[in-house]
Design a protein around this motif. Structure first.
Motif, short mmCIF file in Angstrom:
data_model
loop_
_atom_site.label_atom_id
_atom_site.label_comp_id
_atom_site.label_asym_id
_atom_site.label_seq_id
_atom_site.Cartn_x
_atom_site.Cartn_y
_atom_site.Cartn_z
N ASP A 30 32.50 11.07 58.89
CA ASP A 30 32.19 12.50 59.08
C ASP A 30 31.68 13.08 57.76
O ASP A 30 32.42 13.15 56.77
CB ASP A 30 33.45 13.24 59.54
CG ASP A 30 33.20 14.72 59.83
OD1 ASP A 30 32.07 15.20 59.62
OD2 ASP A 30 34.15 15.39 60.29
N SER A 32 29.98 16.19 57.74
CA SER A 32 29.53 17.51 58.19
C SER A 32 29.31 18.44 57.00
O SER A 32 30.17 18.56 56.13
CB SER A 32 30.55 18.13 59.14
OG SER A 32 30.70 17.35 60.30
N PRO A 96 27.37 20.31 61.47
CA PRO A 96 28.64 20.19 62.20
C PRO A 96 28.43 20.02 63.70
O PRO A 96 27.36 20.31 64.24
CB PRO A 96 29.34 21.52 61.89
CG PRO A 96 28.70 22.01 60.62
CD PRO A 96 27.27 21.56 60.69
#
Length: 444
Positions: A30, A32, A96
């Motif tokens: 991740d 984001s 995101p």
């Protein structure tokens, strides 16, 4: 199946073999980017990339511009180091994603329906994975590129590149010594015209940006009172005017070239002044192309007030403004006219437009590589409605192209994948891209 490449016998997995796994691994990290430092950052991805490069004998460096905001850079020696070098750059951050909106979790890297699903699948961990796969294969099999190649896996592109490309260009320009040309994202993807022709759109231009904050000052007061100087009212009216405004069509050199190529491919004239008819013929890429015909300004955020019975003294809005190459002054003048004198406009982030010509040895290499893997391929130039890290590298005199090759099924809404829900990339497309990129490096 493409012919095998020299030097692969006994060297382990080929680029085509491992590109899906590499992309899957990257999606599961991740990264984001929320536009500040509240996200997880790119450090884990930078370390993953560095490890994969070090495994095959390269000496990658990690540069951290802010805690967690890390980029990885490595240089591959070519057969002729005296030649100008080539830069391949990609970003590891993603916008995101809300898992509740997705068919498959955006950071699970699920494989379904012949695609790899997840945030970053096309923007742009697919190209990151293709680059890693090809470089690893070439290093294992001892196949040097014709010239030096600099690899840059960058942080923060989705928020303007301040902590990634811009940081490296400003603080570590020596990393890119000798580099004259570059390839990166949002180009090289296919648009099927018919059974005898597939166009591959190579990005040679991109719009400039003005991300703006709009502010209106008014008279604060009690919500029960009449108030002719309400900041919210003034701002909303201005934002409404801007959001509904259609800027005039302005056909740049790149867009004209694209329309000419498309007209030839379709066998019918295309009129940029009649865009409804033109865009109707473009299928899934209509959204990408339609936004390159005019300046645009999209309101994206509103903010005002703190209590229902209090008229605030200030109201703000944010606007994503994009202007065509050569039309920045016209764009800003139009903005001020539309917004009116009561609205204060200030940039949150601004960057230039880019445009280069569709010619030279690098373009020839793209066409050759595409045709070798897809006999009905034709490379054509187009303009990107957004922007990339190419803007930062342009400051070093590096001529940039969007070339992340993908052969796509005609029914896939490729434009809708960018920052959209259920982002995904076809597995066959990833493997095709690795083969094309490998051939491209031989020719470049």
């Amino acid at each position: 199946m493409s012919e095998s490449k020299p030097g692969r016998s006994g060297t382990g997995r080929s680029a085509e073999d491992e590109v899906v796994d590499l992309c899957r691994d990257l999606i599961r990290i991740d990264t984001s980017n929320y536009g500040d430092h509240s996200g997880p950052g790119e450090r884990v991805a930078a370390e993953y990339v560095a490890e994969k490069l070090a495994e095959v004998g390269l000496e990658p460096q990690i540069f951290e511009s802010h805690k967690g905001r890390a980029s990885t850079v490595a240089r591959i020696e070519g057969e002729d180091p005296s030649r100008p070098a080539l830069l391949i750059h990609g970003h590891t951050d993603v916008v995101p994603a809300d898992a509740d909106d997705w068919t498959h979790h955006p950071f699970a890297g699920e494989i379904a329906d012949g695609c790899l699903w997840g945030r970053g699948a096309v923007d742009m961990k697919d190209m990151d994975a293709m680059t890693l796969a090809v470089v690893r294969d070439r290093m294992r099999s001892g196949r040097k590129p014709p010239r030096d190649v600099v690899l840059a896996f960058l942080a923060d592109e989705e928020a303007g590149g301040t902590y990634g490309a811009r940081f490296l260009v400003d603080k570590h320009p020596g990393l890119f010594d000798g580099v004259t040309e570059a390839i990166s994202e949002v180009g090289g993807f296919s648009f099927t015209v018919n059974e005898n022709l597939r166009l591959y759109l190579v990005e040679t231009a991109q719009k400039g940006m003005h991300w703006m904050r709009l502010t209106v000052e008014g008279t604060a007061g009690h919500g029960s009172m009449t108030n002719s100087d309400n900041a919210i009212t003034e701002l909303c009216e201005a934002v409404g005017r801007l959001g509904r405004h259609r800027f005039p069509v302005r056909v740049t050199k790149t867009v004209r070239s694209f329309l000419d190529e498309l007209s030839d491919a379709l066998g019918t004239p295309l009129d940029p002044e009649d865009m409804e008819a033109t865009l109707a013929k473009l299928g899934g890429i209509a959204k990408l192309i339609g936004a390159t015909l005019r300046n645009t300004a999209a309101p994206t955020m509103l903010g005002a007030g703190y209590k229902v019975n209090v008229i605030p003294g200030q109201a703000t809005a944010h606007v994503d403004g994009r202007f065509l190459p050569g039309y920045e002054e016209e764009f800003l003048a139009d903005l001020d006219r539309i917004l009116g004198p009561k609205v204060k406009r200030e940039d949150v982030h601004a960057d230039k437009a880019l445009e280069t010509t569709f010619d030279g040895n690098l373009v020839d290499a793209m066409q050759t590589a595409l045709r070798a893997e897809d006999p009905i391929a034709r490379a054509v130039p187009y303009m990107l409605s957004g922007g990339t890290d190419a803007k930062s590298f342009d400051d070093l005199g590096i001529r940039g192209f969007g070339f992340a090759p993908l052969k796509l099924p005609p029914e896939l809404d490729f434009a809708g994948m960018f920052h959209g829900v259920d982002e995904r990339v076809p597995l066959d497309g990833l493997k095709f891209g690795a083969r094309v990129l490998d051939r491209f490096l031989d020719e470049a």
